[in-house]
Design an enzyme around this catalytic site. Structure first.
Site, PDB file in Angstrom:
ATOM      1  N   CYS A 177      42.788  -0.023 -28.202  1.00 48.49           N
ATOM      2  CA  CYS A 177      43.877   0.592 -28.968  1.00 48.49           C
ATOM      3  C   CYS A 177      43.706   2.102 -28.888  1.00 48.49           C
ATOM      4  CB  CYS A 177      43.924   0.058 -30.396  1.00 48.49           C
ATOM      5  SG  CYS A 177      42.472   0.411 -31.415  1.00 48.49           S
ATOM      6  N   ASP A 182      50.748  -0.269 -34.819  1.00 44.89           N
ATOM      7  CA  ASP A 182      49.654   0.542 -35.359  1.00 44.89           C
ATOM      8  C   ASP A 182      49.742   0.537 -36.884  1.00 44.89           C
ATOM      9  OD1 ASP A 182      47.930   2.514 -36.150  1.00 44.89           O
ATOM     10  OD2 ASP A 182      48.623   3.987 -34.694  1.00 44.89           O
ATOM     11  N   ARG A 232      43.062  -1.802 -34.887  1.00 41.11           N
ATOM     12  CA  ARG A 232      43.506  -3.010 -34.176  1.00 41.11           C
ATOM     13  C   ARG A 232      42.442  -3.601 -33.268  1.00 41.11           C
ATOM     14  NH1 ARG A 232      48.667  -0.146 -31.727  1.00 41.11           N
ATOM     15  NH2 ARG A 232      47.134   1.556 -31.886  1.00 41.11           N
TER      16      ARG A 232
HETATM   17  P1  4NP Z   1      44.018   2.000 -34.057  1.00 42.00           P
HETATM   18  O1  4NP Z   1      44.723   2.806 -35.231  1.00 42.00           O
HETATM   19  O2  4NP Z   1      44.494   2.615 -32.751  1.00 42.00           O
HETATM   20  O3  4NP Z   1      44.529   0.625 -34.244  1.00 42.00           O
HETATM   21  O4  4NP Z   1      42.534   2.131 -34.258  1.00 42.00           O
HETATM   22  C1  4NP Z   1      44.670   4.205 -35.346  1.00 42.00           C
HETATM   23  C2  4NP Z   1      43.538   4.786 -35.854  1.00 42.00           C
HETATM   24  C3  4NP Z   1      43.495   6.170 -36.010  1.00 42.00           C
HETATM   25  C4  4NP Z   1      44.587   6.936 -35.663  1.00 42.00           C
HETATM   26  C5  4NP Z   1      45.714   6.326 -35.148  1.00 42.00           C
HETATM   27  C6  4NP Z   1      45.753   4.975 -34.984  1.00 42.00           C
HETATM   28  N1  4NP Z   1      44.550   8.328 -35.841  1.00 42.00           N
HETATM   29  O5  4NP Z   1      45.570   8.986 -35.573  1.00 42.00           O
HETATM   30  O6  4NP Z   1      43.523   8.876 -36.260  1.00 42.00           O
END
Ligand code: 4NP
Length: 146
Positions: A3, A119, A9
């Site tokens: 991800c 997300d 995720r």
């Molecule tokens: P992930 O979610 O890609 O599912 O781990 C996110 C975690 C952090 C951020 C964005 C999406 N961020 O912008 O810090």
């Protein structure tokens, strides 16, 4: 399992798949990473830890890391959560064989639809939905490849 941050995720995808690997007695290795390095070294998001725990899966052994080119050599399948992750790992592929390892994970459930695992980072209610989507996807992957 890939991800963006490797805290929401893909840690769930790793934990769910690890759980199924053990349940099916498979000799598979699963790992997860993020295309971004912003959260490298961190534990999964507390909301992911919570929804995993509610489903009897412990993901607190995981620490975020960034996707690296060697992952193409070390893994047979590179499963991305959304189209942006897909494009970002594709940029790191060295050849067409490596590109062919990349798939959007929900295409194992809804083939060809390029459905995204949304997300959940900026909301609070998306984590249960993400868990359910990934649980079905991991089951389909096991059925297809075991
Ligand atoms: P992930 O979610 O890609 O599912 O781990 C996110 C975690 C952090 C951020 C964005 C999406 N961020 O912008 O810090």
């Amino acid at each position: 399992m890939v991800c963006l941050g490797n805290i929401c995720r893909s840690p769930l995808a790793e934990g769910i798949m690890q759980n199924k690997i053990e349940a099916h007695g498979l000799n598979w290795e699963v790992d997860s990473s993020g295309t971004g390095a912003y959260h490298a070294g961190e534990l999964p998001d507390p909301r992911s830890i919570k929804v995993a725990k509610e489903n009897n899966i412990d993901i607190t052994n995981q620490r975020a890391r960034q996707f690296q080119k060697d992952d193409f050599k070390n893994f047979d399948l590179i499963l991305t959560m959304d189209a942006t992750n897909f494009q970002n790992v594709k940029k790191l592929a060295a050849n067409s064989e490596e590109v062919s390892k990349i798939q959007m994970i929900m295409n194992f459930v809804t083939p060809g639809m390029n459905q995204v695992v949304p997300d959940p980072y900026y909301g609070n209610d998306g984590f249960g939905n993400v868990f359910e989507m990934l649980d079905i996807a991991c089951e389909r992957i096991i059925e297809k490849h075991k």
